[in-house]
Design an enzyme around this catalytic site. Structure first.
Site, PDB file in Angstrom:
ATOM      1  N   ASP A   1       0.885  -1.163   0.000  1.00  0.00           N
ATOM      2  CA  ASP A   1       0.000   0.000   0.000  1.00  0.00           C
ATOM      3  C   ASP A   1       0.922   1.212   0.000  1.00  0.00           C
ATOM      4  O   ASP A   1       1.609   1.463   0.990  1.00  0.00           O
ATOM      5  CB  ASP A   1      -0.867  -0.060   1.265  1.00  0.00           C
ATOM      6  CG  ASP A   1      -1.774   1.155   1.432  1.00  0.00           C
ATOM      7  OD1 ASP A   1      -1.568   2.160   0.727  1.00  0.00           O
ATOM      8  OD2 ASP A   1      -2.673   1.082   2.289  1.00  0.00           O
TER       9      ASP A   1
ATOM     10  N   TYR B   1       2.304  -2.330  15.368  1.00  0.00           N
ATOM     11  CA  TYR B   1       1.305  -2.784  14.421  1.00  0.00           C
ATOM     12  C   TYR B   1       0.761  -1.602  13.609  1.00  0.00           C
ATOM     13  O   TYR B   1       0.009  -0.798  14.125  1.00  0.00           O
ATOM     14  CB  TYR B   1       0.172  -3.435  15.214  1.00  0.00           C
ATOM     15  CG  TYR B   1      -0.494  -4.570  14.518  1.00  0.00           C
ATOM     16  CD1 TYR B   1      -0.347  -4.771  13.156  1.00  0.00           C
ATOM     17  CD2 TYR B   1      -1.284  -5.458  15.221  1.00  0.00           C
ATOM     18  CE1 TYR B   1      -0.961  -5.821  12.536  1.00  0.00           C
ATOM     19  CE2 TYR B   1      -1.900  -6.519  14.611  1.00  0.00           C
ATOM     20  CZ  TYR B   1      -1.731  -6.696  13.263  1.00  0.00           C
ATOM     21  OH  TYR B   1      -2.351  -7.737  12.656  1.00  0.00           O
TER      22      TYR B   1
ATOM     23  N   LYS C   1      -2.940  -4.128   9.079  1.00  0.00           N
ATOM     24  CA  LYS C   1      -3.075  -5.559   8.797  1.00  0.00           C
ATOM     25  C   LYS C   1      -2.360  -5.789   7.471  1.00  0.00           C
ATOM     26  O   LYS C   1      -2.281  -4.913   6.625  1.00  0.00           O
ATOM     27  CB  LYS C   1      -4.562  -5.928   8.705  1.00  0.00           C
ATOM     28  CG  LYS C   1      -5.276  -5.908  10.058  1.00  0.00           C
ATOM     29  CD  LYS C   1      -4.965  -7.150  10.883  1.00  0.00           C
ATOM     30  CE  LYS C   1      -5.749  -7.203  12.172  1.00  0.00           C
ATOM     31  NZ  LYS C   1      -5.219  -6.311  13.227  1.00  0.00           N
TER      32      LYS C   1
END
Ligand code: 13P
Ligand code: 13P
Ligand code: MG
Ligand code: MG
Length: 368
Positions: A11, A232, A235
């Site tokens: 991305d 994190y 995802k």
């Protein structure tokens, strides 16, 4: 000479928000991979997207983890990030976690699935691409393709796959892996992969028989982003490659598990459970509550390490019922608002305000 199919994705900017990929990024990918093909780095390629993830599908003879191939993909993402910044796409460079290229893109942010194999006389390969979810989202469907006789008729009636398969399972927290055979170890395998945030199917191998035992027949990207960035930050939005037919599950047996829109984690802010909806590439854009999580599938008939034209496999009314069911489940889950099990348990969320809330309430907690 063996054939390699590499799917490398990142991305590098969303349009708008985390919705989809801007045509300019697809253009950048096509231009640069075209140059890579002219230089002989790859034989063939297809650039596409799933949600806000730019997907580079490449065929070549250079094997997995090849420096030239990975460097080409990295350059596309770097240039893509530049373009994304120019036109102010959302989260430009989101998955570019490291600055300098050091040989391969593993651990640098992008996700990778690669398989090297001896091409059969007919070599159908499916590339699956997911957005708004994690690698463990592949556990259930890959298990069903290669180990569930209620999904794959061939496990029962085709002598060439009747003996079963070997699963390579990774513990993505402890960085360990284990090889497990089905049907012999089915229950043990399920005991692990049911915990899909921790144990993920990385590869599947054939047993002794028709196909070389050391050449994977399926592979899933597992580059857990929080491992690479130290926290994190998204995802993984994984990809997977699955070979089909002649000693393997048939094309339709590989697609069949996706007729059930199972619950996966990801969706809004990477912090919610929702149904995985199979869609065409055209419909692989995330809208409702930044989702629901999606999977697209492109089928290729590989020929001498070239891809040829893809077939958009979920662009088919046969999956309308599944999509309708996914919408129904999405609606049902959404009604829970901020409550589990729609919202993920604390440990699995990407965002949390809990420490701040706890700080604010400090001193107001009394002994109960
Ligand atoms: P065909 O007879 O069309 O090749 O199909 C064989 C098959 O196994 C379909 O699942
Ligand atoms: P992506 O991981 O697809 O960028 O989505 C992030 C997010 O927060 C969606 O709500
Ligand atoms: Mg994004
Ligand atoms: Mg994404």
């Amino acid at each position: 000479m063996k054939t390699t199919v590499s799917v490398i994705k990142a991305d590098v900017g969303g349009w708008p928000g985390h919705g989809t990929v801007h045509p300019k990024l697809i253009e950048t990918g096509n231009k640069m991979l075209g140059e890579g093909k002219n230089k002989g780095i790859i034989n063939d390629f297809h650039v596409t997207h799933c949600g806000d993830d730019l997907e580079l599908i490449m065929a070549h003879n250079k094997g997995v983890d090849n420096k030239e191939v990975h460097s080409l993909a990295w350059d596309v993402f770097k240039e893509g990030t530049k373009v994304a910044k120019e036109i102010k796409l959302y989260g430009a460079g989101q998955d570019m976690l490291k600055e300098a290229f050091s040989g391969n893109v593993r651990g640098m942010g992008p996700g990778i699935a690669e398989v090297e194999f001896t091409e059969r006389t007919g070599e159908p390969v499916i590339v699956f691409m997911m957005d708004k979810t994690e690698p463990g989202a592949f556990n259930l469907p890959v298990y069903r393709m290669f180990a569930d006789p209620f999904n794959t008729a061939g496990l029962v009636i085709d002598p060439s796959i009747h003996s079963g398969f070997v699963f390579e399972v990774w513990d993505i927290m402890e960085h360990k892996k284990v090889m497990m055979k089905t049907p012999e170890e089915m229950y043990d395998l399920l005991a692990l992969i049911g915990a899909k945030e921790r144990y993920v199917i990385k590869r599947v191998y054939p047993k002794k028989g028709k196909l070389p035992e050391n050449e994977p027949v399926a592979c899933v990207s597992t580059e857990k982003l929080f491992q690479t960035a130290g926290k994190y930050v998204g995802k993984d939005d994984p990809v997977g490659i699955v070979r089909c037919q002649s000693g393997l599950p048939a094309l339709g047996e590989v697609l069949e598990p996706f007729a059930f829109p199972h619950l996966v984690s990801g969706w809004m802010r990477g912090s919610h459970n929702g149904p995985l909806m199979p869609v065409s590439v055209k419909n692989a854009k995330c809208t409702r509550f930044d989702g629901p999580p999606r999977v697209a599938a492109l089928g290729f008939q590989i020929c001498n390490a070239t891809l040829g034209e893809p077939v958009d496999l979920f662009d088919d009314p046969a999956f309308d019922y599944t999509r309708e069911k996914a919408e129904y489940i999405a609606e049902y889950m959404r009604r829970h608002g901020p409550f589990e099990p729609h919202r993920l348990p604390l440990a699995d969320m990407e965002y949390t305000t809990l420490p701040d809330v706890m700080k604010k309430l400090e001193g107001r907690f009394e002994k109960a």
